[in-house]
Design an enzyme around this catalytic site. Sequence first.
Site, PDB file in Angstrom:
ATOM      1  N   CYS A 190      -2.346  -3.978   7.118  1.00 31.33           N
ATOM      2  CA  CYS A 190      -1.943  -4.249   8.504  1.00 31.33           C
ATOM      3  C   CYS A 190      -2.394  -3.127   9.435  1.00 31.33           C
ATOM      4  O   CYS A 190      -2.621  -1.989   9.020  1.00 31.33           O
ATOM      5  CB  CYS A 190      -0.444  -4.486   8.587  1.00 31.33           C
ATOM      6  SG  CYS A 190       0.547  -3.053   8.177  1.00 31.33           S
ATOM      7  N   GLU A 209       0.836  -1.206   0.000  1.00 30.22           N
ATOM      8  CA  GLU A 209       0.000   0.000   0.000  1.00 30.22           C
ATOM      9  C   GLU A 209       0.875   1.262   0.000  1.00 30.22           C
ATOM     10  O   GLU A 209       0.582   2.233  -0.703  1.00 30.22           O
ATOM     11  CB  GLU A 209      -0.902   0.027   1.248  1.00 30.22           C
ATOM     12  CG  GLU A 209      -1.852  -1.159   1.371  1.00 30.22           C
ATOM     13  CD  GLU A 209      -1.240  -2.335   2.143  1.00 30.22           C
ATOM     14  OE1 GLU A 209      -0.040  -2.616   1.951  1.00 30.22           O
ATOM     15  OE2 GLU A 209      -1.966  -2.969   2.918  1.00 30.22           O
ATOM     16  N   ARG A 242      13.415 -25.845  -3.742  1.00 30.76           N
ATOM     17  CA  ARG A 242      14.263 -25.637  -2.558  1.00 30.76           C
ATOM     18  C   ARG A 242      14.349 -24.149  -2.224  1.00 30.76           C
ATOM     19  O   ARG A 242      14.271 -23.752  -1.060  1.00 30.76           O
ATOM     20  CB  ARG A 242      15.674 -26.178  -2.807  1.00 30.76           C
ATOM     21  CG  ARG A 242      15.743 -27.688  -2.774  1.00 30.76           C
ATOM     22  CD  ARG A 242      17.153 -28.151  -3.069  1.00 30.76           C
ATOM     23  NE  ARG A 242      17.262 -29.605  -3.004  1.00 30.76           N
ATOM     24  CZ  ARG A 242      18.372 -30.260  -3.277  1.00 30.76           C
ATOM     25  NH1 ARG A 242      19.464 -29.604  -3.648  1.00 30.76           N
ATOM     26  NH2 ARG A 242      18.408 -31.578  -3.189  1.00 30.76           N
ATOM     27  N   GLU A 283      12.611 -34.279   1.454  1.00 29.09           N
ATOM     28  CA  GLU A 283      13.137 -34.919   0.239  1.00 29.09           C
ATOM     29  C   GLU A 283      13.453 -36.400   0.439  1.00 29.09           C
ATOM     30  O   GLU A 283      14.253 -36.954  -0.294  1.00 29.09           O
ATOM     31  CB  GLU A 283      14.379 -34.160  -0.263  1.00 29.09           C
ATOM     32  CG  GLU A 283      14.052 -32.832  -0.918  1.00 29.09           C
ATOM     33  CD  GLU A 283      15.099 -32.381  -1.935  1.00 29.09           C
ATOM     34  OE1 GLU A 283      15.746 -33.233  -2.574  1.00 29.09           O
ATOM     35  OE2 GLU A 283      15.267 -31.160  -2.085  1.00 29.09           O
ATOM     36  N   LEU A 331      21.693 -30.549  -0.639  1.00 30.31           N
ATOM     37  CA  LEU A 331      20.486 -29.876  -0.148  1.00 30.31           C
ATOM     38  C   LEU A 331      20.592 -28.352  -0.198  1.00 30.31           C
ATOM     39  O   LEU A 331      20.107 -27.658   0.697  1.00 30.31           O
ATOM     40  CB  LEU A 331      20.166 -30.332   1.287  1.00 30.31           C
ATOM     41  CG  LEU A 331      20.005 -31.843   1.493  1.00 30.31           C
ATOM     42  CD1 LEU A 331      19.736 -32.155   2.966  1.00 30.31           C
ATOM     43  CD2 LEU A 331      18.891 -32.418   0.633  1.00 30.31           C
ATOM     44  N   CYS A 364      -0.548   0.091   7.735  1.00 26.94           N
ATOM     45  CA  CYS A 364      -1.060   0.538   6.435  1.00 26.94           C
ATOM     46  C   CYS A 364      -2.496   1.039   6.560  1.00 26.94           C
ATOM     47  O   CYS A 364      -2.906   1.929   5.812  1.00 26.94           O
ATOM     48  CB  CYS A 364      -1.004  -0.598   5.421  1.00 26.94           C
ATOM     49  SG  CYS A 364       0.677  -1.027   4.982  1.00 26.94           S
TER      50      CYS A 364
HETATM   51  C1  AOF Z   1       0.244  -5.246   4.446  1.00 33.56           C
HETATM   52  N1  AOF Z   1       0.831  -5.044   3.252  1.00 33.56           N
HETATM   53  O1  AOF Z   1       2.415  -5.458   1.756  1.00 33.56           O
HETATM   54  C2  AOF Z   1       2.421  -6.741   3.717  1.00 33.56           C
HETATM   55  C3  AOF Z   1       1.739  -6.997   4.946  1.00 33.56           C
HETATM   56  O2  AOF Z   1       7.220  -6.107  10.056  1.00 33.56           O
HETATM   57  P1  AOF Z   1       6.309  -5.490   9.029  1.00 33.56           P
HETATM   58  O3  AOF Z   1       5.922  -4.082   9.364  1.00 33.56           O
HETATM   59  O4  AOF Z   1       6.828  -5.617   7.623  1.00 33.56           O
HETATM   60  O5  AOF Z   1       4.937  -6.311   9.096  1.00 33.56           O
HETATM   61  C4  AOF Z   1       4.897  -7.649   8.679  1.00 33.56           C
HETATM   62  C5  AOF Z   1       3.494  -8.171   8.751  1.00 33.56           C
HETATM   63  O6  AOF Z   1       2.613  -7.320   8.003  1.00 33.56           O
HETATM   64  C6  AOF Z   1       3.364  -9.560   8.118  1.00 33.56           C
HETATM   65  O7  AOF Z   1       3.532 -10.587   9.066  1.00 33.56           O
HETATM   66  C7  AOF Z   1       1.935  -9.528   7.590  1.00 33.56           C
HETATM   67  O8  AOF Z   1       1.030  -9.812   8.614  1.00 33.56           O
HETATM   68  C8  AOF Z   1       1.772  -8.087   7.166  1.00 33.56           C
HETATM   69  N2  AOF Z   1       2.216  -7.945   5.775  1.00 33.56           N
HETATM   70  N3  AOF Z   1       0.673  -6.254   5.251  1.00 33.56           N
HETATM   71  O9  AOF Z   1      -0.672  -4.517   4.807  1.00 33.56           O
HETATM   72  C9  AOF Z   1       1.905  -5.732   2.846  1.00 33.56           C
HETATM   73  N4  AOF Z   1       3.515  -7.432   3.364  1.00 33.56           N
HETATM   74 ZN    ZN Z   2       1.039  -2.962   5.984  1.00 26.10          ZN
END
Ligand code: AOF
Ligand code: ZN
Length: 322
Positions: free
Chosen positions: A84, A57, A192, A262, A212, A93
């Site tokens: 988030c 975002e 992998r 594996e 591996l 966000c």
């Molecule tokens: C979003 N947009 O593009 C992503 C999200 O440590 P941070 O701040 O990067 O937060 C990581 C957490 O945020 C991750 O575990 C997931 O829950 C969320 N990722 N959220 O709004 C994003 N990558």
């Molecule tokens: Zn976010």
Amino acid sequence: MEQTEKDKMYMRRCLQLARCGQLTARPNPMVGAVIVSEEGRIIGEGYHIRCGEGHAEVNAFASVKPQDGALLSKSTMYVSLEPCSHYGRTPPCADLIVSKGVRRVVVGCVDPFAKVKGRGIQRLRDAGIEVTVGVLEKECLELNSRFMTFNTHNRPYVTLKWCQTANGFIDDNFRPVALSTPFTQMLVHKLRAENDAILVGRVTAERDKPQLNVRLWAGRDPMRIVIDRNRPFAPEADFSKPIVPQLMKWLYGQGVQSLLVEGGAETHRSFLAENGCWDELRVEISPRTVGGGTAAPQIPASAELCDRKEYDGNIILTYRHV
Ligand code: AOF
Ligand code: ZN
């Protein structure tokens, strides 16, 4: 929920953008975001490039040209994962979206991460933004199946991988036999690179001496684990009890979101057993036959075939646990 064709189209674009982060976003999920003006023009796009850096975002808002800024108040933001709501490595966000004042937000799927889990959507709604949830939900969940499993079930996503002859053996009793082709070998290295950890049994480790690591594809080497029934993988391991749940718990504690197994056959069977644990099977079938060898594991009834590819006569079948 009603999904309009337009909503699906923009969400498809979010998925496309999200995949650009495949090699770099981990352990964060792949996420894509698109901002669409009232008249249907894309005025901003972004994806989560690297863990620790801006979320999808943030990058989408940053891409909006100054002359389009005034359009934001009547625009819609599409994002493949719930925005988030927590302070992690970056600020929430959901707060950013509220401050930008978009009219509507369309979310692909809810974020199961304990610190978010619906709170991002709630925050948007509390601010009076119209929120639609679940557009192309299945695709959005599948894109991050490893992240989703880890955060929903508190264990890594487990893929069992083996290669067998056309008559069901994984080796030849009499001589070494190459069943993969140079091309399918490369696909194994890709697999992998997509997993956080890779595991083999002691017998396989000693007999085949596999490295591996990732040599034939781009990406990082997974953590390597050799499991030995006579040696605990961690001080707390208790060999008087089934080992897989304990191993899953330990891997979860280590932050391992995905595990590739594996072999050999015995190790696979322990994951496939009644109390075992697996999410995906990747079975390669060579057109070769042998006189006898170690029998390949049985495909369990709970496996649903979801993909079949053929490369130079070798078939790769992918099953999901249902
Ligand atoms: C979003 N947009 O593009 C992503 C999200 O440590 P941070 O701040 O990067 O937060 C990581 C957490 O945020 C991750 O575990 C997931 O829950 C969320 N990722 N959220 O709004 C994003 N990558
Ligand atoms: Zn976010």
